[in-house]
Each structure stands twice: as C-alpha cells, then as structure tokens.
Scaffold this motif. Structure first.
Motif, PDB file in Angstrom:
ATOM      1  N   GLU A 102       3.667 -10.456   4.202  1.00 29.44           N
ATOM      2  CA  GLU A 102       5.022 -10.876   4.580  1.00 29.44           C
ATOM      3  C   GLU A 102       5.652 -11.718   3.477  1.00 29.44           C
ATOM      4  OE1 GLU A 102       3.984 -12.747   8.298  1.00 29.44           O
ATOM      5  OE2 GLU A 102       4.610 -10.979   9.461  1.00 29.44           O
ATOM      6  N   SER A 103       4.848 -12.543   2.827  1.00 35.49           N
ATOM      7  CA  SER A 103       5.332 -13.360   1.710  1.00 35.49           C
ATOM      8  C   SER A 103       5.772 -12.471   0.548  1.00 35.49           C
ATOM      9  CB  SER A 103       4.229 -14.319   1.269  1.00 35.49           C
ATOM     10  OG  SER A 103       4.643 -15.080   0.171  1.00 35.49           O
ATOM     11  N   TYR A 104       4.992 -11.433   0.255  1.00 33.22           N
ATOM     12  CA  TYR A 104       5.394 -10.481  -0.789  1.00 33.22           C
ATOM     13  C   TYR A 104       6.742  -9.847  -0.446  1.00 33.22           C
ATOM     14  CZ  TYR A 104       0.740 -10.463  -3.048  1.00 33.22           C
ATOM     15  OH  TYR A 104      -0.408 -10.800  -3.717  1.00 33.22           O
ATOM     16  N   ARG A 105       6.913  -9.494   0.815  1.00 30.12           N
ATOM     17  CA  ARG A 105       8.179  -8.873   1.234  1.00 30.12           C
ATOM     18  C   ARG A 105       9.351  -9.837   1.024  1.00 30.12           C
ATOM     19  NH1 ARG A 105       8.875  -6.009   6.620  1.00 30.12           N
ATOM     20  NH2 ARG A 105      10.499  -4.980   5.417  1.00 30.12           N
ATOM     21  N   LYS A 106       9.122 -11.115   1.280  1.00 27.98           N
ATOM     22  CA  LYS A 106      10.191 -12.112   1.096  1.00 27.98           C
ATOM     23  C   LYS A 106      10.596 -12.216  -0.366  1.00 27.98           C
ATOM     24  CE  LYS A 106       9.144 -14.870   5.160  1.00 27.98           C
ATOM     25  NZ  LYS A 106       8.585 -16.115   5.692  1.00 27.98           N
ATOM     26  N   THR A 107       9.632 -12.051  -1.279  1.00 26.20           N
ATOM     27  CA  THR A 107       9.978 -12.125  -2.703  1.00 26.20           C
ATOM     28  C   THR A 107      10.841 -10.931  -3.123  1.00 26.20           C
ATOM     29  OG1 THR A 107       7.989 -10.951  -3.481  1.00 26.20           O
ATOM     30  CG2 THR A 107       7.848 -13.353  -3.274  1.00 26.20           C
ATOM     31  N   LEU A 108      10.776  -9.860  -2.351  1.00 31.20           N
ATOM     32  CA  LEU A 108      11.573  -8.666  -2.669  1.00 31.20           C
ATOM     33  C   LEU A 108      12.964  -8.705  -2.029  1.00 31.20           C
ATOM     34  CD1 LEU A 108       8.848  -5.900  -2.118  1.00 31.20           C
ATOM     35  CD2 LEU A 108       9.477  -7.030  -4.268  1.00 31.20           C
ATOM     36  N   ALA A 109      13.137  -9.566  -1.049  1.00 30.98           N
ATOM     37  CA  ALA A 109      14.403  -9.623  -0.310  1.00 30.98           C
ATOM     38  C   ALA A 109      15.558  -9.949  -1.249  1.00 30.98           C
ATOM     39  CB  ALA A 109      14.317 -10.661   0.798  1.00 30.98           C
ATOM     40  N   GLY A 110      16.619  -9.229  -1.073  1.00 28.32           N
ATOM     41  CA  GLY A 110      17.832  -9.458  -1.857  1.00 28.32           C
ATOM     42  C   GLY A 110      17.853  -8.746  -3.200  1.00 28.32           C
ATOM     43  N   ALA A 111      16.739  -8.189  -3.623  1.00 26.19           N
ATOM     44  CA  ALA A 111      16.695  -7.467  -4.898  1.00 26.19           C
ATOM     45  C   ALA A 111      17.322  -6.090  -4.729  1.00 26.19           C
ATOM     46  CB  ALA A 111      15.257  -7.335  -5.372  1.00 26.19           C
ATOM     47  N   ASP A 112      17.780  -5.544  -5.833  1.00 19.31           N
ATOM     48  CA  ASP A 112      18.335  -4.191  -5.837  1.00 19.31           C
ATOM     49  C   ASP A 112      17.231  -3.213  -5.446  1.00 19.31           C
ATOM     50  OD1 ASP A 112      19.661  -1.799  -6.294  1.00 19.31           O
ATOM     51  OD2 ASP A 112      19.639  -1.993  -8.481  1.00 19.31           O
ATOM     52  N   THR A 113      17.438  -2.497  -4.347  1.00 16.01           N
ATOM     53  CA  THR A 113      16.391  -1.605  -3.833  1.00 16.01           C
ATOM     54  C   THR A 113      16.052  -0.461  -4.791  1.00 16.01           C
ATOM     55  OG1 THR A 113      18.024  -0.329  -2.587  1.00 16.01           O
ATOM     56  CG2 THR A 113      16.899  -2.110  -1.421  1.00 16.01           C
ATOM     57  N   ALA A 114      16.972  -0.127  -5.673  1.00 16.28           N
ATOM     58  CA  ALA A 114      16.714   0.950  -6.627  1.00 16.28           C
ATOM     59  C   ALA A 114      16.011   0.444  -7.884  1.00 16.28           C
ATOM     60  CB  ALA A 114      18.022   1.629  -7.010  1.00 16.28           C
ATOM     61  N   ALA A 115      15.890  -0.876  -8.012  1.00 12.52           N
ATOM     62  CA  ALA A 115      15.249  -1.459  -9.195  1.00 12.52           C
ATOM     63  C   ALA A 115      13.758  -1.121  -9.205  1.00 12.52           C
ATOM     64  CB  ALA A 115      15.443  -2.974  -9.198  1.00 12.52           C
ATOM     65  N   THR A 116      13.185  -1.246 -10.383  1.00 12.99           N
ATOM     66  CA  THR A 116      11.763  -0.987 -10.558  1.00 12.99           C
ATOM     67  C   THR A 116      10.954  -2.002  -9.747  1.00 12.99           C
ATOM     68  OG1 THR A 116      12.189  -0.179 -12.784  1.00 12.99           O
ATOM     69  CG2 THR A 116       9.925  -0.802 -12.283  1.00 12.99           C
ATOM     70  N   ALA A 117       9.867  -1.539  -9.157  1.00 10.18           N
ATOM     71  CA  ALA A 117       9.003  -2.396  -8.347  1.00 10.18           C
ATOM     72  C   ALA A 117       8.545  -3.607  -9.149  1.00 10.18           C
ATOM     73  CB  ALA A 117       7.799  -1.603  -7.858  1.00 10.18           C
ATOM     74  N   LYS A 118       8.437  -4.734  -8.447  1.00  8.25           N
ATOM     75  CA  LYS A 118       8.025  -5.990  -9.089  1.00  8.25           C
ATOM     76  C   LYS A 118       6.511  -6.108  -9.109  1.00  8.25           C
ATOM     77  CE  LYS A 118      11.912  -8.900  -7.656  1.00  8.25           C
ATOM     78  NZ  LYS A 118      12.265 -10.152  -6.959  1.00  8.25           N
ATOM     79  N   ALA A 119       6.017  -6.852 -10.097  1.00  8.74           N
ATOM     80  CA  ALA A 119       4.600  -7.213 -10.101  1.00  8.74           C
ATOM     81  C   ALA A 119       4.429  -8.297  -9.040  1.00  8.74           C
ATOM     82  CB  ALA A 119       4.193  -7.729 -11.473  1.00  8.74           C
ATOM     83  N   LEU A 120       3.464  -8.140  -8.184  1.00  6.87           N
ATOM     84  CA  LEU A 120       3.235  -9.093  -7.107  1.00  6.87           C
ATOM     85  C   LEU A 120       2.165 -10.089  -7.535  1.00  6.87           C
ATOM     86  CD1 LEU A 120       3.215  -6.496  -4.176  1.00  6.87           C
ATOM     87  CD2 LEU A 120       5.109  -7.971  -4.873  1.00  6.87           C
ATOM     88  N   LYS A 121       2.514 -11.367  -7.495  1.00  7.99           N
ATOM     89  CA  LYS A 121       1.610 -12.425  -7.930  1.00  7.99           C
ATOM     90  C   LYS A 121       0.347 -12.446  -7.054  1.00  7.99           C
ATOM     91  CE  LYS A 121       1.493 -17.348  -8.875  1.00  7.99           C
ATOM     92  NZ  LYS A 121       2.187 -18.623  -8.802  1.00  7.99           N
ATOM     93  N   GLY A 122      -0.803 -12.404  -7.705  1.00  8.60           N
ATOM     94  CA  GLY A 122      -2.067 -12.449  -6.986  1.00  8.60           C
ATOM     95  C   GLY A 122      -2.431 -11.147  -6.285  1.00  8.60           C
ATOM     96  N   PHE A 123      -1.826 -10.040  -6.709  1.00  9.44           N
ATOM     97  CA  PHE A 123      -2.060  -8.765  -6.034  1.00  9.44           C
ATOM     98  C   PHE A 123      -3.509  -8.291  -6.168  1.00  9.44           C
ATOM     99  CE2 PHE A 123      -1.773  -4.091  -5.548  1.00  9.44           C
ATOM    100  CZ  PHE A 123      -1.273  -4.061  -4.257  1.00  9.44           C
ATOM    101  N   ASP A 124      -4.151  -8.604  -7.301  1.00  2.00           N
ATOM    102  CA  ASP A 124      -5.546  -8.188  -7.467  1.00  2.00           C
ATOM    103  C   ASP A 124      -6.446  -8.878  -6.433  1.00  2.00           C
ATOM    104  OD1 ASP A 124      -4.943  -6.481  -9.539  1.00  2.00           O
ATOM    105  OD2 ASP A 124      -5.406  -7.940 -11.114  1.00  2.00           O
ATOM    106  N   ALA A 125      -6.219 -10.157  -6.218  1.00  2.00           N
ATOM    107  CA  ALA A 125      -7.000 -10.895  -5.211  1.00  2.00           C
ATOM    108  C   ALA A 125      -6.695 -10.344  -3.820  1.00  2.00           C
ATOM    109  CB  ALA A 125      -6.683 -12.382  -5.281  1.00  2.00           C
ATOM    110  N   PHE A 126      -5.417 -10.065  -3.550  1.00  2.00           N
ATOM    111  CA  PHE A 126      -5.001  -9.485  -2.283  1.00  2.00           C
ATOM    112  C   PHE A 126      -5.721  -8.158  -2.063  1.00  2.00           C
ATOM    113  CE2 PHE A 126      -2.040  -6.730   0.124  1.00  2.00           C
ATOM    114  CZ  PHE A 126      -1.829  -7.504   1.261  1.00  2.00           C
ATOM    115  N   SER A 127      -5.770  -7.345  -3.100  1.00  2.00           N
ATOM    116  CA  SER A 127      -6.440  -6.037  -3.019  1.00  2.00           C
ATOM    117  C   SER A 127      -7.915  -6.193  -2.672  1.00  2.00           C
ATOM    118  CB  SER A 127      -6.309  -5.284  -4.342  1.00  2.00           C
ATOM    119  OG  SER A 127      -4.960  -5.020  -4.630  1.00  2.00           O
TER     120      SER A 127
END
Length: 164
Positions: free
Chosen positions: A60-85
C-alpha cells in the motif's frame, strides 16, 4: 359431509392405530458437517497473518508513492523492492507449509487449498509488479498484490466453515 362419512373416517383412522405397534424409524435428516477447528491461534498461521499484514502495508505504501504520477510514465524503481521480494518468497513458502500441515492432518476444508493457491499466486503477482513498464501497470500489479495479501489474512482469521 354426512355424519356417516365422518364416522367411517374416524373408524378407519382409529383402526389404523395399534397401541402395541412401535413407532417407525424417524425420518432421515441430513446432518450438517461440523466446522473444522480454527487454526488462527496456532503459531505458524499467526506468523503468516503477521507477515501478510506487514507486506500488505508495504505494498500500500508503494502504491501511495505512485499516486498523482502520470500513469503513462515509465514505472518507478520501488525503494527496498529486493527486500520486499524476499519477504514475499518467505510468505509463499509459509503458505505452502500451512497447506502441507493441514493436508497432513487430513483437513477437508477449503483453507488448505486456498493456502496452496496463495502460495502459487504470490510469486506471480510479484513478477507482475517487477515487470510493469508504466506507472499504471505498476499500480495495478501492486493493487492485485494488496488484494492477495488481504485474502491471505482473511482466510486464516475468518471463522472456519464446513467443507463445501
């Protein structure tokens, strides 16, 4: 109805009754199967719920970091995604362990099958998050991950139901 007809009906009714005759068998009534015991208080399942809640909060926190961004923009690198994985992989393994534990007990309820399905779905949802090319795709994949993690919590904490 004439009095004679009523008298004949009463005579037949009384004649059918025999005081020495035992009552016939009780009508068959289908018994509902008992609900299985809840596993929500067992350490393995408590650990699954705890981890799923934490991972749901992260997603849910990752989703909040994406809120308001241009939906057609390139996907963002998610901080700590390797640990999340890594944590998603551990949760997937625990869900499979829960499935195998219930299977070894001879459980016939839906929970054991649901845990197996969640165990298989978690890596797929994680792959979808990592493979997203746009913010929109990334958000949709994270939303699906949140739903799956929520399901993981609810199937364990919900009151048990008899097998369908």
């Amino acid at each position: 109805m004439s009095c004679d007809a009523v008298a004949v009906s009463a005579l037949l009714w009384f004649a059918a009754y025999s005081p020495g005759q035992a009552a016939g068998p009780a009508p068959a009534v289908q018994q509902q199967p008992a609900a299985p015991a809840s596993v929500a208080g067992e350490p393995l399942f408590q650990d699954i719920v705890k981890r799923a809640r934490q991972l749901k909060t992260e997603a849910e926190s990752y989703r909040k970091t994406l809120a308001g961004a241009d939906t057609a923009a390139t996907a963002k690198a998610l901080k700590g995604f390797d640990a999340f994985s890594g944590k998603i992989g551990e949760l997937s393994s625990l869900d499979m362990k829960g499935h195998l534990t219930l299977k070894a007990r001879g459980a016939v309820d839906d929970l054991k099958c649901i845990l197996r399905g969640i165990s298989q779905d978690l890596p797929e949802k994680l792959t979808a998050v990592g493979a997203a090319k746009t913010i929109k795709d990334q958000d949709l994949a994270l939303r699906d991950m949140v739903y799956l993690l929520n399901d993981n919590i609810e199937v364990i904490t919900a009151p048990p139901q008899p097998a369908a």
